[in-house]
Design a protein around this motif. Sequence first.
Motif, PDB file in Angstrom:
ATOM      1  N   ARG A 164      55.484  38.528 104.479  1.00 27.88           N
ATOM      2  CA  ARG A 164      54.688  37.647 105.334  1.00 27.88           C
ATOM      3  C   ARG A 164      55.281  37.519 106.724  1.00 27.88           C
ATOM      4  NH1 ARG A 164      54.550  33.072 107.617  1.00 27.88           N
ATOM      5  NH2 ARG A 164      56.541  32.371 106.788  1.00 27.88           N
ATOM      6  N   VAL A 165      56.581  37.259 106.821  1.00 26.54           N
ATOM      7  CA  VAL A 165      57.185  37.040 108.133  1.00 26.54           C
ATOM      8  C   VAL A 165      57.197  38.318 108.976  1.00 26.54           C
ATOM      9  CG1 VAL A 165      58.553  35.065 107.372  1.00 26.54           C
ATOM     10  CG2 VAL A 165      59.589  37.336 107.402  1.00 26.54           C
ATOM     11  N   ARG A 166      57.085  39.459 108.342  1.00 23.25           N
ATOM     12  CA  ARG A 166      57.030  40.740 109.067  1.00 23.25           C
ATOM     13  C   ARG A 166      55.588  41.206 109.273  1.00 23.25           C
ATOM     14  NH1 ARG A 166      61.415  39.840 106.466  1.00 23.25           N
ATOM     15  NH2 ARG A 166      63.422  40.575 107.244  1.00 23.25           N
ATOM     16  N   GLU A 167      54.637  40.399 108.774  1.00 26.70           N
ATOM     17  CA  GLU A 167      53.212  40.729 108.825  1.00 26.70           C
ATOM     18  C   GLU A 167      52.932  42.085 108.185  1.00 26.70           C
ATOM     19  OE1 GLU A 167      51.858  40.134 112.877  1.00 26.70           O
ATOM     20  OE2 GLU A 167      52.358  37.992 112.785  1.00 26.70           O
ATOM     21  N   TRP A 168      53.507  42.292 106.999  1.00 27.63           N
ATOM     22  CA  TRP A 168      53.349  43.537 106.265  1.00 27.63           C
ATOM     23  C   TRP A 168      52.337  43.433 105.133  1.00 27.63           C
ATOM     24  CZ3 TRP A 168      59.099  45.324 105.304  1.00 27.63           C
ATOM     25  CH2 TRP A 168      59.653  45.774 106.510  1.00 27.63           C
ATOM     26  N   GLU A 169      51.727  42.266 104.927  1.00 25.64           N
ATOM     27  CA  GLU A 169      50.819  42.114 103.791  1.00 25.64           C
ATOM     28  C   GLU A 169      49.729  43.187 103.796  1.00 25.64           C
ATOM     29  OE1 GLU A 169      51.449  39.523 105.930  1.00 25.64           O
ATOM     30  OE2 GLU A 169      51.704  37.671 104.781  1.00 25.64           O
ATOM     31  N   ARG A 170      49.213  43.527 104.984  1.00 27.26           N
ATOM     32  CA  ARG A 170      48.132  44.509 105.058  1.00 27.26           C
ATOM     33  C   ARG A 170      48.569  45.890 104.582  1.00 27.26           C
ATOM     34  NH1 ARG A 170      47.694  46.661 111.104  1.00 27.26           N
ATOM     35  NH2 ARG A 170      49.835  46.232 111.733  1.00 27.26           N
ATOM     36  N   PHE A 171      49.870  46.157 104.628  1.00 29.93           N
ATOM     37  CA  PHE A 171      50.387  47.433 104.140  1.00 29.93           C
ATOM     38  C   PHE A 171      50.694  47.398 102.645  1.00 29.93           C
ATOM     39  CE2 PHE A 171      52.070  46.988 108.557  1.00 29.93           C
ATOM     40  CZ  PHE A 171      51.198  47.879 109.158  1.00 29.93           C
ATOM     41  N   HIS A 172      50.824  46.188 102.103  1.00 31.92           N
ATOM     42  CA  HIS A 172      51.219  46.039 100.704  1.00 31.92           C
ATOM     43  C   HIS A 172      50.008  45.999  99.784  1.00 31.92           C
ATOM     44  CE1 HIS A 172      55.630  44.608 101.307  1.00 31.92           C
ATOM     45  NE2 HIS A 172      55.342  45.684 101.987  1.00 31.92           N
ATOM     46  N   THR A 173      49.175  47.031  99.905  1.00 36.39           N
ATOM     47  CA  THR A 173      48.056  47.179  98.989  1.00 36.39           C
ATOM     48  C   THR A 173      48.595  47.726  97.667  1.00 36.39           C
ATOM     49  OG1 THR A 173      47.612  49.466  99.642  1.00 36.39           O
ATOM     50  CG2 THR A 173      46.494  47.704 100.908  1.00 36.39           C
ATOM     51  N   PRO A 174      47.877  47.508  96.571  1.00 34.25           N
ATOM     52  CA  PRO A 174      48.349  48.086  95.310  1.00 34.25           C
ATOM     53  C   PRO A 174      48.580  49.593  95.398  1.00 34.25           C
ATOM     54  CG  PRO A 174      46.694  46.437  94.865  1.00 34.25           C
ATOM     55  CD  PRO A 174      46.724  46.619  96.371  1.00 34.25           C
ATOM     56  N   LYS A 175      47.682  50.315  96.073  1.00 32.78           N
ATOM     57  CA  LYS A 175      47.846  51.765  96.218  1.00 32.78           C
ATOM     58  C   LYS A 175      49.143  52.102  96.942  1.00 32.78           C
ATOM     59  CE  LYS A 175      46.313  54.049  99.698  1.00 32.78           C
ATOM     60  NZ  LYS A 175      47.404  54.841 100.259  1.00 32.78           N
ATOM     61  N   ASN A 176      49.378  51.460  98.074  1.00 33.32           N
ATOM     62  CA  ASN A 176      50.577  51.758  98.853  1.00 33.32           C
ATOM     63  C   ASN A 176      51.841  51.384  98.091  1.00 33.32           C
ATOM     64  OD1 ASN A 176      48.907  52.618 100.881  1.00 33.32           O
ATOM     65  ND2 ASN A 176      49.390  50.969 102.296  1.00 33.32           N
ATOM     66  N   LEU A 177      51.810  50.245  97.410  1.00 25.17           N
ATOM     67  CA  LEU A 177      52.984  49.821  96.655  1.00 25.17           C
ATOM     68  C   LEU A 177      53.247  50.754  95.479  1.00 25.17           C
ATOM     69  CD1 LEU A 177      52.389  45.989  96.776  1.00 25.17           C
ATOM     70  CD2 LEU A 177      54.268  47.224  97.892  1.00 25.17           C
ATOM     71  N   ALA A 178      52.188  51.206  94.802  1.00 23.92           N
ATOM     72  CA  ALA A 178      52.366  52.147  93.693  1.00 23.92           C
ATOM     73  C   ALA A 178      52.942  53.466  94.195  1.00 23.92           C
ATOM     74  CB  ALA A 178      51.042  52.378  92.970  1.00 23.92           C
ATOM     75  N   MET A 179      52.469  53.923  95.348  1.00 28.41           N
ATOM     76  CA  MET A 179      52.997  55.169  95.908  1.00 28.41           C
ATOM     77  C   MET A 179      54.456  55.008  96.323  1.00 28.41           C
ATOM     78  SD  MET A 179      49.667  56.464  98.038  1.00 28.41           S
ATOM     79  CE  MET A 179      50.468  57.933  98.660  1.00 28.41           C
ATOM     80  N   ALA A 180      54.792  53.874  96.930  1.00 26.27           N
ATOM     81  CA  ALA A 180      56.176  53.622  97.321  1.00 26.27           C
ATOM     82  C   ALA A 180      57.072  53.534  96.086  1.00 26.27           C
ATOM     83  CB  ALA A 180      56.267  52.337  98.144  1.00 26.27           C
TER      84      ALA A 180
END
Length: 120
Positions: A17-33
């Motif tokens: 949240r403090v880095r404004e990364w929520e938009r990048f933390h989609t389930p798809k992106n998190l699963a790939m990471a």
Amino acid sequence: MTTELEDLAGRLREFARVREWERFHTPKNLAMALAGEVGELVAEFQWLTAEESGSPDPDALARMRTELGDVTLYLVRLADVLGVDLLEAAQSKLDDNELRYDADSYRGSARKAPPSPPAT
């Protein structure tokens, strides 16, 4: 989740949240990471013998610890974003495995059980 996992999930949520990364933390992106980090963990074991993998040298163990931390963070964050109670999911899966792999039939065997019937 237990308090410790809930605390970790909350800390990760705030970190994003403090880095404004929520938009990048989609389930798809998190699963790939997560898959990428698992790959980095696997790479630490790639050329070790079975014996070496059971007692890695201190430098290798430090790298493995770091990769395990990365895997855990992405897994906890993914579960949080999806609203999945990670420990409940693991307990449920273990319950299923106890039914699929009864001890008398599978003791000492690495064979795979037949697929479970679809959930209704």
